[in-house]
Design an enzyme around this catalytic site. Sequence first.
Site, PDB file in Angstrom:
ATOM      1  CD  GLU A   1      17.423  60.171 -22.111  1.00 11.16           C
ATOM      2  OE1 GLU A   1      17.236  59.056 -22.644  1.00 11.16           O
ATOM      3  OE2 GLU A   1      18.074  60.330 -21.056  1.00 11.16           O
TER       4      GLU A   1
ATOM      5  CG  ASP B   1      16.286  50.369 -23.656  1.00  8.36           C
ATOM      6  OD1 ASP B   1      15.829  50.821 -24.725  1.00  8.36           O
ATOM      7  OD2 ASP B   1      16.556  51.099 -22.669  1.00  8.36           O
TER       8      ASP B   1
ATOM      9  CE  LYS C   1      13.964  53.192 -24.727  1.00  8.50           C
ATOM     10  NZ  LYS C   1      15.394  53.552 -24.813  1.00  8.50           N
TER      11      LYS C   1
ATOM     12  CG  ASP D   1      20.077  50.794 -22.012  1.00 12.99           C
ATOM     13  OD1 ASP D   1      19.367  51.758 -21.662  1.00 12.99           O
ATOM     14  OD2 ASP D   1      20.892  50.865 -22.957  1.00 12.99           O
ATOM     15  CB  SER D   2      18.209  53.413 -17.138  1.00 12.01           C
ATOM     16  OG  SER D   2      16.897  52.878 -17.083  1.00 12.01           O
TER      17      SER D   2
ATOM     18  CD  GLU E   1      20.346  54.811 -26.398  1.00 14.75           C
ATOM     19  OE1 GLU E   1      21.417  55.340 -26.764  1.00 14.75           O
ATOM     20  OE2 GLU E   1      20.073  54.536 -25.209  1.00 14.75           O
TER      21      GLU E   1
HETATM   22  O1  KIV Z   1      16.962  53.058 -20.360  1.00 20.98           O
HETATM   23  C1  KIV Z   1      15.990  53.753 -20.052  1.00 20.98           C
HETATM   24  O2  KIV Z   1      15.458  53.671 -18.940  1.00 20.98           O
HETATM   25  C2  KIV Z   1      15.460  54.663 -21.049  1.00 20.98           C
HETATM   26  C3  KIV Z   1      14.443  55.657 -20.609  1.00 20.98           C
HETATM   27  C4  KIV Z   1      14.999  56.599 -19.658  1.00 20.98           C
HETATM   28  C5  KIV Z   1      13.758  56.310 -21.745  1.00 20.98           C
HETATM   29  O3  KIV Z   1      15.855  54.609 -22.172  1.00 20.98           O
END
Ligand code: KIV
Length: 276
Positions: free
Chosen positions: A181, A82, A112, A43-44, A114
């Site tokens: 992280e 994510d 994924k 989600d970055s 958090e």
């Molecule tokens: O959103 C993302 O790109 C991430 C990574 C940096 C681990 O969670």
Amino acid sequence: MLRKSANDIKSLKRKNPIVCLTAYTAPIARAIDEQVDLMLVGDSLGMVLYDYENTLQVTLEQMIKHAKSVVGASNKSCVIVDMPFGTYEESVEKAFMNAARVMKETNCNGVKLEGGQKMYKTIEHLTKSSIPVMGHIGLQPQSVLIDGGYKVRGKVKSEWQKYIDDAIAVEEAGAFSVVLEGMAEPLAAEITSILNIPTIGIGASPNCDGQILVTEDMLGLTNVAPKFVKKYVDLDNTIKKAVSKYAEEVKDRTFPSSDHIYHMRPQIVSNNGKDQ
Ligand code: KIV
């Protein structure tokens, strides 16, 4: 070659380091598929592609669209997507509905999310419902507004136990691996030695079972520069140079040259002088 699964990634614990990068688009997925074990549609992408201030604005629809193009443009690496903020925290049922949508609509290998101990029930519910889950503990970008911002975790030993307990909870709930992280190196190394699932570090430790970076960061396409990012190439500069050459050639009419234009077929002239 068959695409790697979440179980294949799990089996790499204490073997060769696992190579991971983010991918949000087809061109990047195509370019990195051969060389990575795992691609994360992170989600970055909200900050990198959409210029959002943080990841909280990212929607499930955005994640699904980008994940479809990454899966479509790759065939070797494990693709993990994510779960964005607001799509899995409220209840295990809501988490399942949204994670199942991601799995069905994108054909990815897992999701994924958090959170450590507080996500135990959610991770357990998803994995028991056949959805592979990667955990993410330490610095959690979706919690930056309430959780100390982007600061490194575990720099004093009194903080360690919380992160160790988070890591153990994620493993016991059934995750196939966990991202560590923004953690002090010795804490990340300690968690890696305790867990039986692979740890994937970002700003963590070379002793993690694998490493991940945001691809655009390591290619020099973003201007964020946290200490943990190593720029392997300065693509921003390479693009600027290429575009400046293009602009020069457009202006002096040397582009397009004969190689880049369509010519007429050679014409056959008949006896009475007419084209055929
Ligand atoms: O959103 C993302 O790109 C991430 C990574 C940096 C681990 O969670």
